[in-house]
Enzyme design. Structure first.
Site, PDB file in Angstrom:
ATOM      1  N   ARG A   5       0.877  -1.137   0.028  1.00 32.28           N
ATOM      2  CA  ARG A   5       0.024  -0.020   0.002  1.00 32.28           C
ATOM      3  C   ARG A   5       0.913   1.335   0.031  1.00 32.28           C
ATOM      4  NH1 ARG A   5      -4.617  -0.032   4.213  1.00 32.28           N
ATOM      5  NH2 ARG A   5      -5.261   1.946   2.916  1.00 32.28           N
ATOM      6  N   HIS A  18      -7.595   7.987  10.456  1.00 35.92           N
ATOM      7  CA  HIS A  18      -6.963   6.754  10.485  1.00 35.92           C
ATOM      8  C   HIS A  18      -5.316   6.922  10.504  1.00 35.92           C
ATOM      9  CE1 HIS A  18     -11.288   5.161   9.514  1.00 35.92           C
ATOM     10  NE2 HIS A  18     -11.153   5.353  10.516  1.00 35.92           N
ATOM     11  N   CYS A  30       5.700   2.194  17.325  1.00 37.55           N
ATOM     12  CA  CYS A  30       6.379   1.056  17.861  1.00 37.55           C
ATOM     13  C   CYS A  30       4.943   0.298  18.153  1.00 37.55           C
ATOM     14  CB  CYS A  30       7.092   1.161  19.101  1.00 37.55           C
ATOM     15  SG  CYS A  30       7.269  -0.266  19.964  1.00 37.55           S
ATOM     16  N   CYS A  55      12.400   1.314  22.400  1.00 31.35           N
ATOM     17  CA  CYS A  55      12.406   0.216  23.484  1.00 31.35           C
ATOM     18  C   CYS A  55      13.268  -0.845  22.793  1.00 31.35           C
ATOM     19  CB  CYS A  55      11.140  -0.091  23.757  1.00 31.35           C
ATOM     20  SG  CYS A  55      10.052  -1.051  22.432  1.00 31.35           S
TER      21      CYS A  55
HETATM   22  N1  APR Z   1     -15.770   8.491  -6.642  1.00 23.65           N
HETATM   23  C1  APR Z   1     -16.525   8.513  -5.465  1.00 23.65           C
HETATM   24  N2  APR Z   1     -16.958   7.474  -4.800  1.00 23.65           N
HETATM   25  C2  APR Z   1     -16.331   6.249  -5.103  1.00 23.65           C
HETATM   26  C3  APR Z   1     -15.268   6.099  -6.165  1.00 23.65           C
HETATM   27  C4  APR Z   1     -14.977   7.361  -6.828  1.00 23.65           C
HETATM   28  N3  APR Z   1     -14.374   7.266  -8.130  1.00 23.65           N
HETATM   29  N4  APR Z   1     -14.853   4.797  -6.235  1.00 23.65           N
HETATM   30  C5  APR Z   1     -15.769   4.227  -5.113  1.00 23.65           C
HETATM   31  N5  APR Z   1     -16.533   5.234  -4.468  1.00 23.65           N
HETATM   32  C6  APR Z   1     -17.148   4.899  -3.385  1.00 23.65           C
HETATM   33  C7  APR Z   1     -17.751   3.433  -3.100  1.00 23.65           C
HETATM   34  O1  APR Z   1     -19.091   3.491  -3.803  1.00 23.65           O
HETATM   35  C8  APR Z   1     -17.724   3.341  -1.623  1.00 23.65           C
HETATM   36  O2  APR Z   1     -19.010   3.875  -1.197  1.00 23.65           O
HETATM   37  O3  APR Z   1     -16.216   4.941  -2.222  1.00 23.65           O
HETATM   38  C9  APR Z   1     -16.448   4.218  -1.043  1.00 23.65           C
HETATM   39  C10 APR Z   1     -15.465   3.551  -0.514  1.00 23.65           C
HETATM   40  O4  APR Z   1     -15.835   2.812   0.430  1.00 23.65           O
HETATM   41  P1  APR Z   1     -14.689   1.865   1.542  1.00 23.65           P
HETATM   42  O5  APR Z   1     -14.202   0.815   0.479  1.00 23.65           O
HETATM   43  O6  APR Z   1     -15.936   1.062   2.377  1.00 23.65           O
HETATM   44  O7  APR Z   1     -13.834   2.900   1.943  1.00 23.65           O
HETATM   45  P2  APR Z   1     -13.932   3.875   3.149  1.00 23.65           P
HETATM   46  O8  APR Z   1     -15.262   4.093   3.410  1.00 23.65           O
HETATM   47  O9  APR Z   1     -12.837   4.918   2.989  1.00 23.65           O
HETATM   48  O10 APR Z   1     -13.436   3.038   4.434  1.00 23.65           O
HETATM   49  C11 APR Z   1     -13.374   3.298   5.725  1.00 23.65           C
HETATM   50  O11 APR Z   1     -12.412   1.496   6.957  1.00 23.65           O
HETATM   51  O12 APR Z   1     -11.010  -0.300   6.160  1.00 23.65           O
HETATM   52  C12 APR Z   1     -11.216   0.729   6.843  1.00 23.65           C
HETATM   53  O13 APR Z   1      -9.554   2.245   8.138  1.00 23.65           O
HETATM   54  C13 APR Z   1     -10.161   1.880   6.577  1.00 23.65           C
HETATM   55  O14 APR Z   1     -10.409   4.091   6.345  1.00 23.65           O
HETATM   56  C14 APR Z   1     -11.089   2.795   5.862  1.00 23.65           C
HETATM   57  C15 APR Z   1     -12.280   2.618   6.544  1.00 23.65           C
END
Ligand code: APR
Length: 314
Positions: free
Chosen positions: A84, A135, A143, A200
């Site tokens: 990542r 986040h 650590c 540590c």
């Molecule tokens: N433009 C707008 N929205 C989009 C696009 C785009 N090009 N591509 C995807 N999406 C939307 C999807 O429809 C979905 O609703 O973005 C969203 C992504 O959602 P998640 O994958 O759940 O990501 P997120 O909401 O950031 O997750 C929250 O979960 O895994 C943990 O800590 C991690 O910060 C993350 C948190």
């Protein structure tokens, strides 16, 4: 008591999709908040977590983002984060990031809360005090045992053992996201060979992100709370997030309680997963599509015609 008069068309009960109407609300807004998620960085080529894009080498990304996963197999979790980090460094901020940067520069009371750890908002030069990283960041190193933290470490790979073949990994990720079962053998890395804390000496170093089950950074939460407590909030933008992960998603309701209208920018519509932002009603907005295209349009009255710095951005 029954009301008289014609029944309004069904659409007038739900959120508006009218950009002009949104522009009017934007122009009269004095305090704005934005909650961003992985969808903001999708146009930069970075995968999201849920739905398509949420797999890495046959592992669900969310299953690797826990302290328990790190305790079980720190080498595997580190390889995932090494991938990542590498992908985030290859990616560039997109017009969505820049639109939020411009809006923040022109409006001091525009607070962005990002769940993204990819560093793209920072690289687009988002004003620091107006960007709250809920986040953490892939580029902070902490650590696992003590309070040691190193900010902004961009080494790629972070450690020689964590070098990844990004093309191969991207191919595997694409296959896994297409539902193909790929037989991937990840070479185990023994914990003793992973980088240890220089302070540590005993704890393992780990990525400075907030994992499931961990609290949000205290100072960040305090700063957001004080913004919310200070006055009424006019508008809450919910951008590219499923708004299902708490406490981050809880800010949608917090803003609503302070009077905010909610405007969702998401690839998904009301039939998709919008979590805390799914209860959109009259007075709210829904803009379905790519955040990189929509944000420069809807924020135009505030930012004018968006100019992306040359050689930067996608
Ligand atoms: N433009 C707008 N929205 C989009 C696009 C785009 N090009 N591509 C995807 N999406 C939307 C999807 O429809 C979905 O609703 O973005 C969203 C992504 O959602 P998640 O994958 O759940 O990501 P997120 O909401 O950031 O997750 C929250 O979960 O895994 C943990 O800590 C991690 O910060 C993350 C948190």
């Amino acid at each position: 008591m029954a009301t008289s008069g014609p029944t309004p068309p069904k659409s007038s009960y739900g959120p508006s999709t009218d950009i002009q109407e949104f522009h009017d609300v934007l122009k009269s807004s004095k305090r704005i908040m934005a909650l961003c998620g992985a969808g903001l960085s999708a146009a930069s080529g970075l995968g999201t977590f849920r739905g398509a894009g949420g797999m890495w080498r046959n592992h669900k990304a969310t299953a690797l983002a826990t302290p328990e996963a790190f305790e079980r197999d720190p080498g595997l979790v580190w390889l995932f984060y090494s991938y990542r980090r590498h992908m985030a460094l290859q990616a560039k901020p997109n017009a969505g990031h820049y639109a939020l940067v411009e809006a923040s520069k022109r409006m001091r009371s525009f607070l962005t809360m990002s769940q993204n750890v990819d560093g793209l908002s920072q690289r687009a030069k988002h004003p620091r005090d107006q960007l709250k990283l809920l986040h953490g960041s892939l580029f902070d190193i902490k650590c696992f045992s003590c309070d040691y933290i190193e900010l902004n470490n961009f080494d790629d790979p972070f450690h020689p053992l964590l070098a990844i073949d990004s093309d191969e990994d991207a191919r595997l990720a694409a296959a896994a996201n297409n539902g193909e079962s790929t037989k991937v053998k990840t070479k185990p890395i023994l914990p003793k060979n992973l980088p240890h804390c220089p302070s540590c000496k005993t704890g393992l170093l780990r990525p400075g992100v907030v994992w499931f089950g961990e609290p949000l950074p205290e100072d960040t939460v305090a700063e957001i709370d004080s913004f919310i407590d200070e006055d009424k909030v006019d508008l809450m933008l919910v951008i590219g997030t499923t708004a299902t992960v708490y406490p981050a998603a809880g800010y949608v309701d917090e803003a609503r309680k302070k009077g905010a209208r909610v405007a969702v920018v998401n690839m998904d519509g009301l039939d998709g997963e919008l979590g805390a932002a799914s209860n959109l009603k009259r007075g709210d907005f829904l803009f379905q599509g790519d955040a990189a295209k929509i944000l420069p349009e809807i924020l135009k009255p505030l930012i004018g015609e968006l100019k992306i710095p040359e050689t930067e951005g996608v």
